[in-house]
Design an enzyme around this catalytic site. Structure first.
Site, mmCIF file in Angstrom:
data_model
loop_
_atom_site.group_PDB
_atom_site.id
_atom_site.type_symbol
_atom_site.label_atom_id
_atom_site.label_comp_id
_atom_site.label_asym_id
_atom_site.label_seq_id
_atom_site.Cartn_x
_atom_site.Cartn_y
_atom_site.Cartn_z
ATOM 1 N N LYS A 113 69.024 22.473 28.569
ATOM 2 C CA LYS A 113 68.203 23.621 28.983
ATOM 3 C C LYS A 113 68.852 24.446 30.089
ATOM 4 C CE LYS A 113 63.803 21.826 27.432
ATOM 5 N NZ LYS A 113 62.420 21.466 27.743
ATOM 6 N N ASP A 162 58.409 26.831 28.058
ATOM 7 C CA ASP A 162 57.851 25.589 28.603
ATOM 8 C C ASP A 162 56.795 25.890 29.669
ATOM 9 O OD1 ASP A 162 59.261 23.775 27.081
ATOM 10 O OD2 ASP A 162 60.893 23.556 28.530
HETATM 11 P P1 NAP Z 1 65.106 15.655 33.824
HETATM 12 O O1 NAP Z 1 65.634 17.021 34.099
HETATM 13 O O2 NAP Z 1 66.009 14.558 33.452
HETATM 14 O O3 NAP Z 1 64.255 15.216 35.145
HETATM 15 C C1 NAP Z 1 63.651 13.991 35.213
HETATM 16 C C2 NAP Z 1 62.911 13.853 36.560
HETATM 17 O O4 NAP Z 1 62.200 12.635 36.527
HETATM 18 C C3 NAP Z 1 63.850 13.776 37.779
HETATM 19 O O5 NAP Z 1 63.236 14.436 38.844
HETATM 20 C C4 NAP Z 1 63.961 12.277 38.031
HETATM 21 O O6 NAP Z 1 64.117 11.945 39.393
HETATM 22 C C5 NAP Z 1 62.582 11.805 37.636
HETATM 23 N N1 NAP Z 1 62.645 10.407 37.183
HETATM 24 C C6 NAP Z 1 63.302 9.929 36.120
HETATM 25 N N2 NAP Z 1 63.098 8.578 36.020
HETATM 26 C C7 NAP Z 1 62.301 8.239 37.063
HETATM 27 C C8 NAP Z 1 61.759 7.015 37.505
HETATM 28 N N3 NAP Z 1 61.973 5.874 36.842
HETATM 29 N N4 NAP Z 1 60.979 7.023 38.606
HETATM 30 C C9 NAP Z 1 60.746 8.153 39.291
HETATM 31 N N5 NAP Z 1 61.242 9.354 38.918
HETATM 32 C C10 NAP Z 1 62.012 9.387 37.806
HETATM 33 O O7 NAP Z 1 64.026 15.702 32.648
HETATM 34 P P2 NAP Z 1 63.070 16.936 32.277
HETATM 35 O O8 NAP Z 1 63.727 17.812 31.284
HETATM 36 O O9 NAP Z 1 62.549 17.537 33.512
HETATM 37 O O10 NAP Z 1 61.886 16.195 31.492
HETATM 38 C C11 NAP Z 1 60.998 15.301 32.157
HETATM 39 C C12 NAP Z 1 59.957 14.823 31.163
HETATM 40 O O11 NAP Z 1 59.079 15.902 30.812
HETATM 41 C C13 NAP Z 1 60.534 14.352 29.828
HETATM 42 O O12 NAP Z 1 60.863 12.998 29.859
HETATM 43 C C14 NAP Z 1 59.420 14.626 28.849
HETATM 44 O O13 NAP Z 1 58.647 13.474 28.691
HETATM 45 C C15 NAP Z 1 58.591 15.700 29.511
HETATM 46 N N6 NAP Z 1 58.645 16.970 28.726
HETATM 47 C C16 NAP Z 1 57.595 17.233 27.917
HETATM 48 C C17 NAP Z 1 57.568 18.394 27.166
HETATM 49 C C18 NAP Z 1 56.383 18.697 26.286
HETATM 50 O O14 NAP Z 1 56.443 19.604 25.440
HETATM 51 N N7 NAP Z 1 55.283 18.005 26.488
HETATM 52 C C19 NAP Z 1 58.639 19.309 27.244
HETATM 53 C C20 NAP Z 1 59.713 19.015 28.104
HETATM 54 C C21 NAP Z 1 59.694 17.834 28.840
HETATM 55 P P3 NAP Z 1 65.560 11.953 40.123
HETATM 56 O O15 NAP Z 1 65.761 13.364 40.578
HETATM 57 O O16 NAP Z 1 65.374 10.994 41.238
HETATM 58 O O17 NAP Z 1 66.561 11.505 39.094
#
Ligand code: NAP
Length: 459
Positions: free
Chosen positions: A267, A303
């Protein structure tokens, strides 16, 4: 097959359309001309008597009554501003957007009897209306053709070439197909793509895809292909699962892919490969939608709209966002657009600080959650996503009256949502974000506004 030519006045729809219809042995219909015939009046007189709303009503009726097949149609310049017209025009059709620069158009329409829609002098009006209408034009078209430097016969010739071969050159298409040979495409999609040598008759004119790594588990192909069938759009939506975004975008250009959904991990990294990015996506720093028209790739972000829609009734609330990645950036942008006071809590505090500074809100350690007493909580981390059974918040953190939105959508009821429901919170599952963002994305790529209930039923 029905061929629709759309675009601003002075882009050559009528002249090129008549030549094209002659070459194909089909009738040519001009919606403005039909309106005048039915009203037995010229368009300026219709505007004088019924105003623009009256004219648009007649235009809607004319578009609804067009033959479904075997015709070339030129539309009025404002027709595709109405999504209902777009839905009707697109069914079983190929839609070509004819474009030209402001100066060319202003020169071509000198002496036109068409009424002013803005009260501005004609040359100025062209610029104002072109800028206003451009997004709607780009959404509604399968293909874009620049008519500025081409004579009308050349425009008709280019339309015939695209209908026969597709929007890109044979060499590009070969390179694109070779690349697809390396992707793990579903077998049925591969067979459909290999038979896609021409655009005539019932063959597929277009391709859309989701780009990610991984993305073969995505629900998007099933949803989009059902919507294409429902609205009579001869497109295929497949999945491009590949680790290199540069190579993926080159294939999108080579194959003339019309719409691309972008997912993890591309993204942010897709942005430098695009020709333009809209202001919301630029502010969020992430693109999840790419639309191609005339070889130009434009990125946007739906989003944040998917997060905003279910929270519209909580405007002005005190909110916490858990996480500081791409989904969190979209969440913060959505909540700020609703006037919420937002605090970002993240495992890595430095990342929360960077996002907070960029978006004008606060960052705090995860341990301060209870002191903040939030009214709205958005989980934008993957915690709780299948097969993980954990939650970042405990039962004691959650209170009656809070709204808890978990962006994770597998499973639909995450451990966090189960706790929140038990505590008497209002819960919003991640499927809500998926439904609203997909609806907006389909609108960006096709110009069709799908009723929410239809997307909900298909999801
Ligand atoms: P990303 O850029 O990889 O960011 C993940 C975030 O989660 C980071 O801030 C990370 O913290 C934190 N994190 C990961 N594992 C963790 C843990 N075990 N404990 C605490 N914090 C943790 O991912 P993203 O693109 O933002 O997506 C995040 C989630 O949003 C996805 O997994 C998905 O389930 C959801 N999503 C849903 C939709 C929908 O249509 N519903 C669309 C997009 C995304 P750090 O900075 O410390 O690494």
């Amino acid at each position: 097959m029905r061929i629709i030519l759309t675009g601003f006045r002075g882009t050559g729809k009528t002249t090129a359309g008549e030549i094209l219809a002659g070459r194909l042995g089909l009738p040519f219909l001009d919606t403005d001309r039909i309106i005048e015939e039915r009203a037995e009046k010229k368009i300026p007189a219709i505007f004088r008597e019924r105003g623009e709303p009256g004219f648009r009503e007649m235009e809607r009726e004319v578009i609804a009554s067009l033959p479904p097949d075997g015709v070339v149609v030129g539309t009025g310049g404002g027709a595709v501003l109405d999504p209902v017209n777009v839905e009707r025009l697109r069914r079983g059709s190929l839609v070509f957007l004819l474009q030209a620069g402001e100066e060319t158009i202003a020169r071509r329409i000198v002496g036109s009897d068409r009424p002013s829609l803005t009260g501005k002098p004609p040359a100025e009006e062209v610029g104002v209306l072109l800028r206003e209408r451009q997004p709607a034009y780009l959404r509604a078209a399968d293909f874009c053709i620049d008519t500025g430097k081409r004579p009308s016969a050349g425009v008709a010739g280019e339309i015939l070439r695209i209908m026969g071969e597709g929007p890109t050159s044979t060499l590009s298409r070969q390179a694109g197909m070779q690349f697809l040979g390396r992707l793990p495409l579903p077998e049925t999609d591969r067979a459909a793509l290999e038979s896609r040598s021409g655009w005539k008759g019932k063959r597929l004119p277009g391709l859309c895809a989701i780009a990610g790594y991984p993305c073969s588990h995505s629900k998007s192909p099933a949803l989009w292909n059902s919507l294409f069938a429902r609205y009579g759009l001869p497109y295929l939506y497949t999945s491009f699962e590949w680790p290199d975004i540069g190579e993926l975008i080159q294939a999108v250009r080579d194959l003339g892919v019309r719409g691309l959904s972008v997912t993890i991990p591309f993204k942010e990294t897709v942005i430098p490969h695009l020709d333009g990015v809209d202001p919301d996506a630029r502010a969020i720093g992430a693109v999840n939608t790419v639309v191609q028209c005339g070889g130009v790739l434009r990125g946007s972000n739906t989003d944040w709209l998917g997060i905003r829609a279910p929270l519209e009734d909580r405007a002005g609330a005190r909110a916490v966002v858990l996480g500081a990645g791409g989904a969190a950036a979209a969440a913060v942008y959505a909540l700020r657009s609703l006037g919420m006071e937002v605090t970002i809590l993240n495992r890595t505090p430095e990342k929360a600080g960077v996002l907070a500074e960029r978006s004008g809100c606060r960052a705090a350690p995860l341990s301060t959650f209870r002191d903040l007493r939030p009214e709205v909580v958005v989980n934008a981390t993957p915690v709780g996503m299948h097969p993980d059974r954990s939650s970042l918040l405990a039962a004691e953190d959650l209170e009656e009256g809070m709204t808890v939105f978990d962006l994770v959508y597998t499973p639909p009821e995450t451990p966090l949502l189960a706790l929140a429901r038990r505590a008497g919170c209002r819960v919003i599952p991640g499927t809500e974000m998926f439904i609203h963002q997909a609806r907006e994305q389909f609108f960006h790529v096709t110009g069709i506004r799908v009723p929410e209930a239809i997307v909900r039923e298909l999801v």
